[in-house]
Design an enzyme around this catalytic site. Sequence first.
Site, short mmCIF file in Angstrom:
data_model
loop_
_atom_site.label_atom_id
_atom_site.label_comp_id
_atom_site.label_asym_id
_atom_site.label_seq_id
_atom_site.Cartn_x
_atom_site.Cartn_y
_atom_site.Cartn_z
N LYS A 219 0.85 -1.18 0.00
CA LYS A 219 0.00 0.00 0.00
C LYS A 219 0.89 1.24 0.00
O LYS A 219 2.08 1.16 0.30
CB LYS A 219 -0.90 0.02 1.24
CG LYS A 219 -1.84 -1.17 1.36
CD LYS A 219 -2.62 -1.10 2.67
CE LYS A 219 -3.52 -2.31 2.85
NZ LYS A 219 -4.24 -2.28 4.16
N HIS A 220 0.30 2.38 -0.32
CA HIS A 220 1.07 3.61 -0.30
C HIS A 220 1.40 4.00 1.14
O HIS A 220 0.60 3.79 2.06
CB HIS A 220 0.29 4.74 -0.98
CG HIS A 220 0.10 4.54 -2.46
ND1 HIS A 220 1.16 4.51 -3.34
CD2 HIS A 220 -1.01 4.34 -3.20
CE1 HIS A 220 0.70 4.31 -4.57
NE2 HIS A 220 -0.61 4.19 -4.51
#
Length: 584
Positions: A219-220
């Site tokens: 994920k970011h």
Amino acid sequence: RMDQALLLVRNELPAPGLNLAARSGSCHQCLYQFLAFVPPSNESLRKPGTASVMVDTQHPLTLLLNSSVGDRDLCKIQYHFGEFGNYSLVVKTLSTSTQTVSCDLTINEGPINSYLPILFAFLVYMGILAILIAGRLLMKIDPVRNWVYKKLNPRATDRMINSELGSPNTTDSINCDPTPQTWSTASRRRLQSLDTFRGLSLVIMVFVNYGGGKYWFFKHESWNGLTVADLVFPWFVFIMGTSIALALGSMLRWGSSKWKVLRKILWRTFVLILLGIIVVNPNYCHGPLSWDNLRIPGVLQRLGFTYLVVAALELLFARADNGTWEGRFPALQDILPYWPQWIFIMVLEAIWLCLTFLLPVPDCPRGYIGPGGIGDFGKYPNCTGGAAGYIDRLLLGERHMYQHPSSGVTYQTTMPYDPEGILGTINSIVMAFLGLQAGKITLFYKDQHKQIMSRFIIWGIVMGIISAILTKCSKEEGFIPINKNLWSISYVTTTSCFAFILLLLIYYLVDVKKWWSGAPFLYPGMNSILVYIGHQVFANYFPFKWKMQDSQSHAEHLTQNLTATTLWVVISYILYRRRIFWKI
């Protein structure tokens, strides 16, 4: 639930009771967040007070226990809990005379290893790769090849044997059609390493967008820092810049006028932005398209505008021939003739720095680039992104921005913030320009492999040194931290450093030594727009998504996300074999 553990707190202390709070290790300078009130023990029944809470397992936690009256800190514990683990925290008095309090953490039930599905998936894909390599080696044995000739259609078999995992070849002696010959000759002149690099970035992007197995490193990053997910978009911008140099040079060599090329640039920009606004960004599951809440920025919009600026800038100084530069420093022939471009990029970067650190933002400190929310000890809750967020809210309006930024969960931000906003587009132009430089290197030093690779190494080292200076080799304490949401200049230099090194490796393996054909990443790399838009549009349709038996399992999410990503690779391979390429 997934990425959670159960913590049972047993309080053996008398009144007044305890407050339990926690702070995530990924949350920089954050306020402690209240978790539970733990009642005091019942001395008459000799029964401790208890409270059960769910704690996060993605990052280490700092637990803080203090008295509910007077806020006296009793103990502080740092621990990284394991997924689905069951833990007990016992708070008791060691000595009644000194009132010394102890906090002992014990494991009631061990956690599971949530990373085993990644290992299993890796082994499966390595097994498939081993089978394909073994098949290629067997096909080089004459008896085996002759047996396959008899079992399969000779024409199809010949095309398969003379290809590199599906790459067209002009040595097909059976095919008498001159059109495929021409197509193959043109494709052979194409640098397959660029398509491979683009395809690798795209495959990772598709996997990340589909969920990445719900692992935090797919994920970011919530704010400062870098994860796998944060690499792919700048790499895509980088290779777009590289393609601009090659494409414009090719069109001019074939006799196209600059006005004709400019019209093509404008049309491609318009189509990219239109696709981003109308096709990709809206969520039609929530109703028909409405201007009231339409997100204006986006990935394709940023790609389109970045492409427009960098392509137009290159077109101004592009030459039909790339002969040796007649100057004092021939070793810099890919840089010095284009000094106006570098001045333009420097001016753009100066604008970004001035706006970021000097623009006054209401109710926020000047130069603030933090996440807001509970970050910075909750001093600036509505200052998410500083000047970048303020400019977007001022020019676009809050309802036309991304409503769920990655900082929302960890830093509990409430302000909308768009990671593809206006100010960050400046540095995406810088990223594409660095990719343009890589393309110029391949043009000016065509077939001079040592020159090309040495320059890729030098550029990678230079970008790495700049990143080290800007960040002080620290996640949070640098002058300008690496930040994908802001598209900070350190984020650009760091990802471009990795891009130069990765492109060097792929170029060496694919175009120099020809040890690797680029498959399977070559295929989505040659149909990148179709794969990107397709994976967005059909994200919620079978067979790319289905109802899970256990939605709290990393293994099921990983299986679904890898299956969907693999399907797009297979689709791009089929399109490649049928010579179907969607170009804008």
